[in-house]
Enzyme design. Structure first.
Site, PDB file in Angstrom:
ATOM      1  CG  ASN A 131      -1.967   1.073   1.170  1.00  4.67           C
ATOM      2  OD1 ASN A 131      -1.929   1.943   0.313  1.00  4.67           O
ATOM      3  ND2 ASN A 131      -2.920   1.017   2.094  1.00  4.67           N
ATOM      4  CG  ASN A 136      -4.973   4.849  -3.792  1.00  2.29           C
ATOM      5  OD1 ASN A 136      -4.775   4.063  -2.867  1.00  2.29           O
ATOM      6  ND2 ASN A 136      -4.183   4.918  -4.856  1.00  2.29           N
ATOM      7  CG  ASP A 137      -5.949   2.504   1.540  1.00  2.00           C
ATOM      8  OD1 ASP A 137      -5.144   2.564   0.591  1.00  2.00           O
ATOM      9  OD2 ASP A 137      -5.600   2.370   2.727  1.00  2.00           O
ATOM     10  N   GLY A 156      -6.001  -2.417   0.143  1.00  2.00           N
ATOM     11  CA  GLY A 156      -5.340  -1.134  -0.068  1.00  2.00           C
ATOM     12  C   GLY A 156      -4.067  -1.157  -0.881  1.00  2.00           C
ATOM     13  CG  ASP A 158      -1.386   1.795  -3.698  1.00  2.00           C
ATOM     14  OD1 ASP A 158      -0.162   1.537  -3.708  1.00  2.00           O
ATOM     15  OD2 ASP A 158      -1.912   2.518  -2.829  1.00  2.00           O
ATOM     16  CG  ASP A 324      -8.876 -14.784 -16.493  1.00  2.00           C
ATOM     17  OD1 ASP A 324      -8.267 -15.469 -15.658  1.00  2.00           O
ATOM     18  OD2 ASP A 324     -10.115 -14.654 -16.511  1.00  2.00           O
ATOM     19  CD  GLU A 353      -6.509 -19.226 -16.150  1.00  2.00           C
ATOM     20  OE1 GLU A 353      -6.469 -19.646 -14.979  1.00  2.00           O
ATOM     21  OE2 GLU A 353      -7.332 -18.374 -16.545  1.00  2.00           O
TER      22      GLU A 353
END
Length: 620
Positions: A131, A136-137, A156, A158, A324, A353
């Site tokens: 974090n 910006n959490d 949190g 980032d 993905d 994947e």
């Protein structure tokens, strides 16, 4: 007075019904190989307008059943950097205009070099890594707020936290970073994984900004590191603004009952005996209730995600994609998506994947596969993930004795099928990732088993990937405690952490460094990865392997100029190897150096190797 009212009424109508809310891509570049661009224009009843551009030829205008969308295809072959004007007209008069910008490309952008077998990829869950910006959490524009006490909530981490610890990754020996998705995911719960995206052109504000992401790539490039974006083509999030106002009914796969989960049987994509209903159930079924399944057979949707992917490469200066759930897509559509990107960037790399448990089935999805050619299919996908090796690593170091089909023979048998892959060195290898139980949980924090497993991953053919925290012995069991347990916070990534695994054992000050056990895991990983940076035999060499005896596996990686001998004794007892058996690999070499212990090894004499030990011997 009447004329004034008429003008005001026209202005109000224009502002209410005509002003454009979005154009995507938001800008583009001159000099792109494709030579065409399809602009998605969105606004209230925007389809009622005619569209003109003064300086750029319009190839096609597509209007759908939703009057809030217009798709404008333009010719960009001769476009120069600068701004152009798009005019929206009604009754032959300009109702309003919209500027659109073309930027100059970076020099050499088209020839950017993607990740390859010389790299080691470090995989992080950004919310759980560090974090760097506590402001910006939580964010006013997103639903879920930070709650570090909730294993499945936002914690949190980032982009700034990643930037702050790039020196740690570089020192460890990682050369590339794969972050799970960073685009906005505005689901009300469980949004930290960000695979249910709500805006494909916007970094989630709880991670930072688009500029922060571009800055991450720039800072990594200063360290000769590469940035890999986790791109999701198969599904979006239920809160995506386009899902809430679909451009076309078939933008997503619709079911009479509203939701139908995928049957997850990817084999139906190539099974010649598969029923049509089962094949549709795999490709068109939703991955989850909050993840509408996208219809890549819709040309407008396919073009949208193709341009979006290229936009992020160009904008952020990316070095690769991990895609993905690659094999859940419409297979013809995803092949076109992949080819378009590789045509634009021929030296780029994309790993898909393909979570399957059979080498032939995985090899089907790699570019130029002879297996795919049986039904005239070519995915154009450069790389796939080696899930069968992962399957073997999960169990083989728990297996004792000289067995026909257990222990190290699992590794040997995995590599006997390498002939199925068209490009075996472009396979991604891993002992664990964000969807699997932690490797050190499986091996109960036994560092010797960790060393054996990672020796194999770091030295065999392909591109090794390590999951964040494995290098300090982190634990986690998703079967018993859920996904949050395998995605724990990295120690030291939060301002109030009392111990930091980012710094060495015994560091003085208010924050303690790595524990003694963490240091042991870290020191081994760092030593091998930094050695690996300069081993061409491991990057590009051939693989020569020997059938394991007494649960001891021996293989060589070699080029004309360099040879490396790897020995893994997965036995509870010391073993002595008859070196004569390995003459083909040893050639005329007399000595070598075990890079793990720094010991000099006489390879003309029988080789003694302690129980539960691996050796990486550079031959001289």
């Amino acid at each position: 007075m009447k004329n004034i009212l008429t003008v005001l009424f026209g202005l109000i109508v224009s502002l209410t019904f005509g002003q454009i809310e979005k154009i995507e891509p938001p800008f583009w570049w001159s000099g792109m190989q494709s030579g065409q661009l399809q602009l998605m224009c969105y606004g209230k009843e925007i389809a009622k307008y005619d569209i003109e551009m003064d300086s750029i030829p319009i190839i096609d205008i597509t209007k759908t059943e939703n009057p809030n969308y217009v798709f404008v295809t333009i010719d960009t072959k001769a476009v120069q950097p600068g701004k152009v004007v798009i005019n929206f007209k009604e009754n032959d008069k300009v109702a309003f205009s919209q500027p659109y910008e073309f930027k100059a490309r970076r020099e050499g952008s088209a020839q950017r070099k993607g990740f390859d077998s010389s790299d080691v990829i470090y995989l992080i869950m950004p919310d759980r890594f560090a974090n760097g910006d506590t402001t910006n959490d939580s964010h006013k524009d997103t639903l879920e707020k930070a709650d570090r006490s909730n294993p499945g909530g936002r914690h949190g981490g980032d982009i700034q936290g990643v930037i702050d610890h790039l020196d740690y990754l570089n020192d460890l020996g990682a050369t590339a970073l794969w972050s799970t998705p960073l685009l906005e995911d505005n689901e009300p719960v469980y949004s930290y994984h960000t695979y249910a995206q709500s805006d494909l052109y916007k970094i989630d504000p709880r991670y930072g900004t688009n500029e922060d992401y571009k800055r991450l790539a720039s800072e990594m490039h200063k360290l000769d590191m590469k940035l890999i974006m986790d791109y999701v083509t198969n599904h979006w999030g239920s809160k995506h603004w386009m899902i809430e106002d679909l451009p076309t009914k078939d933008w997503i796969h619709q079911w009479p009952e509203g939701f139908r989960r995928s049957n997850y049987r990817m084999t139906t994509q190539f099974d010649t005996n598969a029923s049509a209903v089962d094949a549709k159930g795999c490709m068109d079924g939703w991955f989850d209730t909050t993840m509408p399944d996208m219809n890549q057979s819709n040309p407008l949707l396919l073009n949208y995600i193709t341009q979006n992917a290229i936009w992020w490469i160009e904008y952020a200066d990316l070095d690769g994609f991990r895609v993905d759930t690659y094999s859940y897509n419409d297979k013809e559509g995803i092949a076109k998506w992949t080819k378009a990107i590789m045509d634009e960037y021929p030296n780029f790399n994309i790993v898909g994947e393909v979570w399957m448990h059979d080498q032939a089935q995985m090899a089907y999805w790699q570019k130029d596969s002879k297996i795919g050619a049986i039904d005239n299919y070519n995915s154009h996908l450069p790389s796939v993930m080696d899930f069968t090796l992962h399957d073997a690593v999960m169990v083989m170091f728990l297996e004792e004795g000289n067995s026909w089909d257990k222990g190290m023979i699992r590794a040997y048998e995995n590599f006997t099928n390498d002939f199925l892959y068209p490009d075996i060195n472009n396979i991604l290898l891993f002992a664990g990732n964000h969807d699997t139980n932690r490797i050190n949980e499986i091996y109960q924090s036994d560092i010797n088993k960790y060393k054996m497993a990672m020796t194999l991953i770091f030295t065999t053919r392909g591109i090794p990937q390590i999951y964040y925290g494995d290098e300090i012995g982190m634990l986690g069991n998703r079967d018993k405690k859920g996904d949050g347990d395998i995605r724990r916070d990295f120690p030291g990534g939060w301002p109030d952490d009392k111990r930091s695994a980012f710094i060495a054992e015994g560091t003085s000050g208010e924050v303690a460094g790595r524990t003694q056990d963490q240091e042991a895991f870290h020191a081994f990983t760092k030593k091998v990865l930094n050695w690996r940076k300069n081993s061409d035999a491991v990057h590009n060499g051939k693989l020569l392997q020997y059938i394991p005896y007494n649960n001891v596996y021996v293989f060589f990686r070699y080029t004309e100029k360099e040879s490396v001998m790897v020995v893994i004794n997965n036995n509870s007892e010391n073993q002595e190897l008859e070196v004569g058996r390995f003459k083909e690999g040893l050639k005329e070499f007399k000595t070598g150096k075990d890079i793990i212990t720094d010991n000099t090894i006489d390879v003309t004499e029988n080789l003694s190797i302690p129980a539960r030990t691996s050796m990486i011997i550079t031959l001289k």
